[in-house]
Write an enzyme that holds these catalytic residues in place. Structure first.
Site, short mmCIF file in Angstrom:
data_model
loop_
_atom_site.label_atom_id
_atom_site.label_comp_id
_atom_site.label_asym_id
_atom_site.label_seq_id
_atom_site.Cartn_x
_atom_site.Cartn_y
_atom_site.Cartn_z
CB ALA A 12 28.89 -14.26 33.92
CG ASP A 70 35.43 -8.70 46.91
OD1 ASP A 70 35.71 -8.83 48.12
OD2 ASP A 70 34.32 -8.32 46.51
CE LYS A 111 30.66 -7.26 47.89
NZ LYS A 111 31.54 -8.36 47.46
CG MET A 154 35.19 -16.69 44.48
SD MET A 154 34.52 -15.19 43.77
CE MET A 154 35.44 -15.11 42.25
P1 ATR Z 1 27.04 -12.81 42.81
O1 ATR Z 1 26.99 -11.37 43.20
O2 ATR Z 1 27.30 -13.75 43.95
O3 ATR Z 1 27.95 -13.07 41.67
P2 ATR Z 1 24.84 -13.03 40.98
O4 ATR Z 1 25.22 -11.75 40.33
O5 ATR Z 1 23.41 -13.33 41.26
O6 ATR Z 1 25.54 -13.18 42.39
O7 ATR Z 1 25.47 -14.20 40.13
C1 ATR Z 1 25.35 -15.55 40.48
C2 ATR Z 1 26.15 -16.40 39.50
O8 ATR Z 1 26.06 -17.78 39.87
C3 ATR Z 1 25.65 -16.31 38.08
O9 ATR Z 1 26.74 -16.47 37.21
C4 ATR Z 1 24.69 -17.51 38.00
O10 ATR Z 1 24.47 -17.99 36.70
P3 ATR Z 1 23.36 -17.29 35.73
O11 ATR Z 1 24.00 -16.04 35.21
O12 ATR Z 1 23.09 -18.28 34.67
O13 ATR Z 1 22.17 -17.01 36.62
C5 ATR Z 1 25.47 -18.51 38.79
N1 ATR Z 1 24.65 -19.60 39.36
C6 ATR Z 1 23.77 -19.51 40.38
N2 ATR Z 1 23.24 -20.71 40.68
C7 ATR Z 1 23.78 -21.60 39.80
C8 ATR Z 1 23.64 -23.00 39.58
N3 ATR Z 1 22.82 -23.75 40.34
N4 ATR Z 1 24.39 -23.57 38.61
C9 ATR Z 1 25.22 -22.84 37.84
N5 ATR Z 1 25.39 -21.49 38.00
C10 ATR Z 1 24.69 -20.88 38.96
#
Ligand code: ATR
Length: 270
Positions: free
Chosen positions: A128, A103, A66, A214
């Site tokens: 985030a 989206d 993306k 989502m």
């Molecule tokens: P995407 O494109 O799907 O948003 P990403 O940019 O890697 O993927 O973001 C993943 C999000 O899920 C982030 O907000 C991440 O939190 P961090 O910023 O602290 O890494 C969150 N996330 C992933 N695994 C998690 C977990 N087990 N518990 C809480 N938050 C999680």
């Protein structure tokens, strides 16, 4: 030559987009072909150019391309510019590539289909990352009372809130500082994939609240099960998937498909 469309991803074999868009094409009488293409990780722009040379008119873009798609566009929608990501590529008559992200519109349409009132709502968004960044502009333009972003890494939530601060009341921080009640809680983390649940207080939901994840699957996600046990109405991400596809289809063909039968068929196939 038949108009060609595709979804680019890596991997992409699991994508439901070919089935969704083929159903839209049949329903609207549009003559087109829609396939899934696994683009090489190091040359997304080359994959798009090769597709255009073979009759490609537009594409959906999924993980992990993306941002690469955003980078190759000649022009961008305002919401794509704010998201820093593109999930829909459109080849203009002038040969230029236009990028949009559908989206957030998909999320908003699906919430409205579930009769969620966004104007005046107190909204909590979990996560985030790119998925959340992609939906904030359409959410904020619906006029919620407030949007709070909570994330495991608090600084990322704060930075994201600052980026969108001109569009409405929005704040960010870690999970520990979250205080309900909220009318709508949207899980945009990838925690559900791992079967994890962000650490949230029990008293999160206002009466009549909706919990949206989502993610989707044959079974409700951990987050949706947790939310339903606390009185919120659970909505998974399958409707958002179909609605974002419908918006892409509209951008390409100028026709709005009826999403309900396509969503029903997809739900049965999970
Ligand atoms: P995407 O494109 O799907 O948003 P990403 O940019 O890697 O993927 O973001 C993943 C999000 O899920 C982030 O907000 C991440 O939190 P961090 O910023 O602290 O890494 C969150 N996330 C992933 N695994 C998690 C977990 N087990 N518990 C809480 N938050 C999680």
């Amino acid at each position: 030559m038949i108009d060609r469309y595709c979804v680019f991803g890596h991997p992409v074999g699991h994508s439901k987009s070919p089935a969704i868009h083929s159903a839209f094409a049949e329903q609207t009488g549009e003559h087109l072909e829609y396939t899934a293409i696994e683009a090489p990780l190091d040359d997304f722009a080359g994959a798009w150019r090769a597709f255009v040379a073979e009759g490609g008119r537009g594409a959906n873009v999924t993980v992990p391309f993306k941002e690469a798609a955003f980078g190759l566009c000649d022009t961008l929608s305002e919401r794509a510019r704010r998201a820093g990501a593109v999930n829909t590529l459109i080849l203009g008559g002038n040969g230029l590539t236009y990028g949009d992200t559908t989206d957030g519109v998909g999320l908003v349409r699906d919430l409205k289909r579930h009769e969620v009132h966004l104007a005046g709502a107190r909204i909590l968004v979990l996560g985030a990352g790119g998925a959340v960044r992609g939906v904030l502009e359409p959410l904020l333009t619906e006029g919620p009372a407030s949007v709070r972003i909570a994330n495991r890494t608090a600084a990322k939530a704060t930075a994201l809130a600052e980026d969108f601060g001109d569009l409405g009341t929005i704040g960010g921080g870690g999970f520990a500082a979250v205080e309900g009640p909220f009318d709508l809680v949207i899980n945009g983390t990838s925690a559900s994939l791992a079967g994890d649940l962000p650490p949230l207080p029990d008293a999160l939901f206002a009466a009549g609240a909706t919990a949206h994840d989502m993610m989707y699957g044959a079974e409700p996600t951990v987050f949706l099960r947790w939310a339903a046990e606390r009185g919120a109405r659970p909505v998974d991400g399958l409707g958002m998937l179909v609605e974002q596809a419908a918006e892409s289809f509209f951008q390409w063909r100028g026709k709005r498909p009826d999403t309900a039968p396509v969503l029903e068929a997809l739900r049965r196939s999970l």
